[in-house]
Design an enzyme around this catalytic site. Structure first.
Site, PDB file in Angstrom:
ATOM      1  N   HIS A 136      44.820  23.820  42.957  1.00  0.00           N
ATOM      2  CA  HIS A 136      45.467  24.519  41.616  1.00  0.00           C
ATOM      3  C   HIS A 136      46.232  23.019  40.893  1.00  0.00           C
ATOM      4  O   HIS A 136      47.690  23.204  41.003  1.00  0.00           O
ATOM      5  CB  HIS A 136      46.783  25.224  42.356  1.00  0.00           C
ATOM      6  CG  HIS A 136      46.209  26.598  42.981  1.00  0.00           C
ATOM      7  ND1 HIS A 136      46.236  27.658  42.037  1.00  0.00           N
ATOM      8  CD2 HIS A 136      45.536  27.290  43.958  1.00  0.00           C
ATOM      9  CE1 HIS A 136      45.965  29.141  42.384  1.00  0.00           C
ATOM     10  NE2 HIS A 136      44.471  28.705  43.078  1.00  0.00           N
ATOM     11  N   ASP A 176      44.245  21.810  39.111  1.00  0.00           N
ATOM     12  CA  ASP A 176      44.148  21.339  37.149  1.00  0.00           C
ATOM     13  C   ASP A 176      44.161  21.794  36.356  1.00  0.00           C
ATOM     14  O   ASP A 176      43.870  20.550  35.385  1.00  0.00           O
ATOM     15  CB  ASP A 176      42.222  22.057  38.211  1.00  0.00           C
ATOM     16  CG  ASP A 176      41.877  23.439  37.897  1.00  0.00           C
ATOM     17  OD1 ASP A 176      42.679  23.757  38.349  1.00  0.00           O
ATOM     18  OD2 ASP A 176      40.618  23.352  37.400  1.00  0.00           O
ATOM     19  N   GLY A 211      33.252  36.519  43.874  1.00  0.00           N
ATOM     20  CA  GLY A 211      34.477  36.789  44.554  1.00  0.00           C
ATOM     21  C   GLY A 211      34.325  35.646  46.028  1.00  0.00           C
ATOM     22  O   GLY A 211      35.170  35.954  47.263  1.00  0.00           O
ATOM     23  N   SER A 250      31.059  31.064  41.602  1.00  0.00           N
ATOM     24  CA  SER A 250      29.106  31.635  41.112  1.00  0.00           C
ATOM     25  C   SER A 250      29.591  32.357  39.982  1.00  0.00           C
ATOM     26  O   SER A 250      28.970  31.707  39.356  1.00  0.00           O
ATOM     27  CB  SER A 250      29.229  33.732  42.096  1.00  0.00           C
ATOM     28  OG  SER A 250      30.714  34.126  41.674  1.00  0.00           O
ATOM     29  N   ASP A 304      36.121  23.637  38.790  1.00  0.00           N
ATOM     30  CA  ASP A 304      34.518  24.178  39.319  1.00  0.00           C
ATOM     31  C   ASP A 304      32.992  24.130  38.035  1.00  0.00           C
ATOM     32  O   ASP A 304      32.202  23.036  38.670  1.00  0.00           O
ATOM     33  CB  ASP A 304      34.107  25.877  38.521  1.00  0.00           C
ATOM     34  CG  ASP A 304      35.779  26.680  39.924  1.00  0.00           C
ATOM     35  OD1 ASP A 304      36.124  25.430  39.898  1.00  0.00           O
ATOM     36  OD2 ASP A 304      36.440  27.546  39.053  1.00  0.00           O
TER      37      ASP A 304
END
Ligand code: GLA
Length: 339
Positions: A16, A18, A101, A106, A152
């Site tokens: 948390h 980024d 999840g 993903s 990500d």
């Protein structure tokens, strides 16, 4: 036939941060999503999610909004075209081995694999990978409805074998840091609670961080003065404290890795988890139980990974520990690529 692979990611530390102009230390993993693309002679995309046995079809010009995995496919095609890439009609089929999840991204795996497959199908040159990461994050923001940052996508597109990537989210400078585990075990364990970005407390935390910035007259929470942040009303004070202390833990982890001090890395993971649980309030009971189980198994540190509110737990166990049966070893793999 074109095939492209996009990896998921594990974030070693820096959660948390980024979207708060901070620091993180992720790596791409060897699990992800593989997309196959075959050009069609019509200006449509026909897509199939092989794992789900579901299909979608949409026109390339102006695809309508959709939910679930369809939002990712439509969004990637539309954003690539908006960026000037002449995406042709295509039949797409994809499957993955990052559980959805699980907090191992993903979604970035799917976005980056789709991007590379469609760019190759267009016969276009690959754009700068950081620009591509921004494009993928626009897909999340505008098509999926998740206000995620760039963590990500940068990890998936810039990953490097045997290295974690120190990312500075203000400059977007990327520094590979060797991840030498010297026999220690780095594993993930699924908590069993599925997390989604669009539907979790994620967007609420982002709103709180915007409130911190407004109250302090700054652009990013990472610029906050610790004393000024401590004077903010509850819970904004704790949200800011998490971001400031987490940034410090990223650089402490880089130093510990460079010094080969894995005990210290474990302590930092532990401290990161406590901060995410108590200050950022991004944990849930299933994640707490999984952290406790890893600690009982002798982990030097364990913490929630990714956006939180469910998903996986990362654990670092010493060489002689008995690794729990449901733990999956994770290691830095190569970045997204056309196969
Ligand atoms: C999710 C988001 C990232 C990042 C993490 C939390 O993975 O997609 O952008 O905010 O949560 O560190």
């Amino acid at each position: 036939m074109i095939r492209a692979f996009g990896p998921g990611r594990v974030n070693l530390i820096g959660e948390h941060t980024d979207y708060n102009g901070g620091l993180a230390l992720p790596f791409a993993i060897d699990r992800g999503v593989t997309v196959e693309a075959e050009p069609l002679h019509e200006p449509v995309i026909r897509a199939e999610a092989l794992d789900l046995g579901e299909r979608d079809e949409f026109p390339l010009a102006d695809p309508p909004a959709a939910d679930g995995w369809r939002a990712f496919v439509r969004g990637v095609a539309a954003e690539l075209r908006a960026a000037g890439i002449d995406v042709p009609g295509a039949r797409l089929a994809f499957r993955g081995d990052v559980p959805r999840g699980s907090g191992l991204s993903s979604s970035a795996a799917l976005e980056t694999a789709l991007c590379l497959a469609l760019i190759a199908a267009a016969g276009a040159d690959e754009p700068d990978r950081t620009d591509l990461a921004k494009l993928c994050s626009r897909v999340e923001n505008h098509w999926v409805g998740a206000e995620t940052g760039l963590l990500d996508q940068l990890a998936s597109l810039h990953g490097r074998e045997h290295h974690a990537l120190r990312i500075d989210f203000v400059t977007l400078a990327l520094d590979p840091v060797p991840l030498d585990l010297a026999g220690w075990h780095l594993v993930t364990v699924e908590s069993g609670a599925e997390h989604t970005h669009a539907g979790s407390g994620y967007n609420e935390r982002r709103a709180e961080c915007r409130a911190v910035c407004e109250a302090l007259g700054i652009e990013h929470v990472s610029q906050a003065d610790a004393e000024a942040a401590a004077g903010l009303p509850e819970p904004l004070d704790r949200r800011a404290r998490h971001v400031l202390t987490e940034n410090g833990r990223v650089d402490a982890t880089v130093a510990a890795l460079r010094g080969g001090d894995l005990e210290e890395v474990g302590r930092l993971l532990e401290a990161s988890h406590a901060s995410l649980r108590d200050d950022y309030e991004a944990s849930v009971p299933a994640v707490e139980r999984t952290v406790a189980a890893l600690n009982d198994a002798g982990a030097a540190g364990a913490r929630m990974v990714g956006g939180g509110f469910g998903g996986s737990v990362l654990g670092l166990l010493p060489p002689d520990a008995r690794v729990p049966a449901d733990a999956v070893a994770v290691a830095p793999g190569p970045p997204a690529r056309v196969l």
